[in-house]
Design a protein around this motif. Structure first.
Motif, PDB file in Angstrom:
ATOM      1  N   PRO A  31       0.787  -1.238   0.000  1.00  0.00           N
ATOM      2  CA  PRO A  31       0.000   0.000   0.000  1.00  0.00           C
ATOM      3  C   PRO A  31       0.822   1.294   0.000  1.00  0.00           C
ATOM      4  N   ILE A  32       2.133   1.176   0.205  1.00  0.00           N
ATOM      5  CA  ILE A  32       2.991   2.361   0.299  1.00  0.00           C
ATOM      6  C   ILE A  32       4.188   2.211  -0.637  1.00  0.00           C
ATOM      7  N   PHE A  33       4.585   3.321  -1.273  1.00  0.00           N
ATOM      8  CA  PHE A  33       5.817   3.425  -2.061  1.00  0.00           C
ATOM      9  C   PHE A  33       6.810   4.175  -1.185  1.00  0.00           C
ATOM     10  N   TYR A  34       8.011   3.601  -1.017  1.00  0.00           N
ATOM     11  CA  TYR A  34       8.992   4.133  -0.081  1.00  0.00           C
ATOM     12  C   TYR A  34      10.262   4.625  -0.767  1.00  0.00           C
ATOM     13  N   PRO A  35      10.312   5.829  -1.285  1.00  0.00           N
ATOM     14  CA  PRO A  35      11.607   6.351  -1.717  1.00  0.00           C
ATOM     15  C   PRO A  35      12.385   6.791  -0.468  1.00  0.00           C
ATOM     16  N   VAL A  36      13.700   6.709  -0.521  1.00  0.00           N
ATOM     17  CA  VAL A  36      14.508   7.065   0.641  1.00  0.00           C
ATOM     18  C   VAL A  36      15.334   8.313   0.346  1.00  0.00           C
ATOM     19  N   LEU A  37      15.790   8.959   1.420  1.00  0.00           N
ATOM     20  CA  LEU A  37      16.421  10.265   1.287  1.00  0.00           C
ATOM     21  C   LEU A  37      17.921  10.233   1.077  1.00  0.00           C
ATOM     22  N   ASN A  38      18.551   9.074   1.238  1.00  0.00           N
ATOM     23  CA  ASN A  38      20.003   9.062   1.055  1.00  0.00           C
ATOM     24  C   ASN A  38      20.483   7.739   0.472  1.00  0.00           C
ATOM     25  N   GLU A  39      21.587   7.817  -0.223  1.00  0.00           N
ATOM     26  CA  GLU A  39      22.148   6.655  -0.916  1.00  0.00           C
ATOM     27  C   GLU A  39      22.591   5.573   0.064  1.00  0.00           C
ATOM     28  N   ARG A  40      23.118   5.966   1.208  1.00  0.00           N
ATOM     29  CA  ARG A  40      23.587   4.986   2.196  1.00  0.00           C
ATOM     30  C   ARG A  40      22.468   4.028   2.603  1.00  0.00           C
ATOM     31  N   TYR A  41      21.322   4.582   2.925  1.00  0.00           N
ATOM     32  CA  TYR A  41      20.183   3.769   3.336  1.00  0.00           C
ATOM     33  C   TYR A  41      19.687   2.909   2.172  1.00  0.00           C
ATOM     34  N   ALA A  42      19.601   3.483   0.993  1.00  0.00           N
ATOM     35  CA  ALA A  42      19.161   2.728  -0.189  1.00  0.00           C
ATOM     36  C   ALA A  42      20.102   1.563  -0.472  1.00  0.00           C
ATOM     37  N   ALA A  43      21.406   1.800  -0.329  1.00  0.00           N
ATOM     38  CA  ALA A  43      22.389   0.744  -0.567  1.00  0.00           C
ATOM     39  C   ALA A  43      22.264  -0.373   0.467  1.00  0.00           C
ATOM     40  N   GLU A  44      21.981  -0.028   1.704  1.00  0.00           N
ATOM     41  CA  GLU A  44      21.772  -1.057   2.733  1.00  0.00           C
ATOM     42  C   GLU A  44      20.602  -1.964   2.356  1.00  0.00           C
ATOM     43  N   ILE A  45      19.511  -1.362   1.929  1.00  0.00           N
ATOM     44  CA  ILE A  45      18.331  -2.148   1.576  1.00  0.00           C
ATOM     45  C   ILE A  45      18.619  -3.022   0.355  1.00  0.00           C
ATOM     46  N   ALA A  46      19.186  -2.422  -0.686  1.00  0.00           N
ATOM     47  CA  ALA A  46      19.469  -3.182  -1.916  1.00  0.00           C
ATOM     48  C   ALA A  46      20.486  -4.284  -1.667  1.00  0.00           C
ATOM     49  N   GLY A  47      21.530  -3.974  -0.920  1.00  0.00           N
ATOM     50  CA  GLY A  47      22.610  -4.927  -0.698  1.00  0.00           C
ATOM     51  C   GLY A  47      22.297  -6.010   0.310  1.00  0.00           C
ATOM     52  N   ARG A  48      21.400  -5.729   1.221  1.00  0.00           N
ATOM     53  CA  ARG A  48      21.040  -6.726   2.234  1.00  0.00           C
ATOM     54  C   ARG A  48      19.711  -7.396   1.910  1.00  0.00           C
ATOM     55  N   TRP A  49      18.662  -6.613   1.790  1.00  0.00           N
ATOM     56  CA  TRP A  49      17.327  -7.188   1.609  1.00  0.00           C
ATOM     57  C   TRP A  49      17.156  -7.767   0.208  1.00  0.00           C
TER      58      TRP A  49
END
Length: 119
Positions: A31-49
């Protein structure tokens, strides 16, 4: 404003199909689209999850610019560490959100997954 979005291969294919102009509609259970505010956090999600839970064990970080005046309506949510900041865009708003993207969505990082993972 510059935002980031971690995605898996299937979502990336749909972004590519749009000419790198739009994020695909959410699934009914999303139900929600989650863009994030910084590359560090985005990389954590992409690289881990994404690498862990997607069938091809790949993840990507996308970056895009969105109209500042439009995006101000979405409150910044901090969901963990101080830098774990994201926007919560209702799924029914995603088409309008996409209409406010400036330029193209870029893939700025790739996480190819480790075939020798034992966990």
């Amino acid at each position: 404003m510059i935002l980031y979005r971690p995605v898996g291969t299937e979502e990336l294919k749909l972004i590519e199909k749009s000419g790198y102009l739009r994020y695909p509609p959410r699934l009914p259970e999303q139900p929600i689209f989650y863009p994030v505010l910084n590359e560090r956090y985005a990389a954590e999600i992409a690289g881990r999850w994404n690498v862990t839970y997607n069938s091809d064990h790949k993840g990507y970080v996308t970056r895009f610019e969105i109209d500042d005046a439009y995006v101000q309506q979405f409150e910044v949510q901090t969901v963990g560490a101080e830098y774990h900041q994201e926007l919560w865009v209702p799924a029914e708003e995603l088409e309008t959100f996409n209409d406010h993207i400036i330029g193209k969505i870029e893939v700025i990082r790739r996480f190819p997954g480790n075939e020798s993972r034992s966990d």
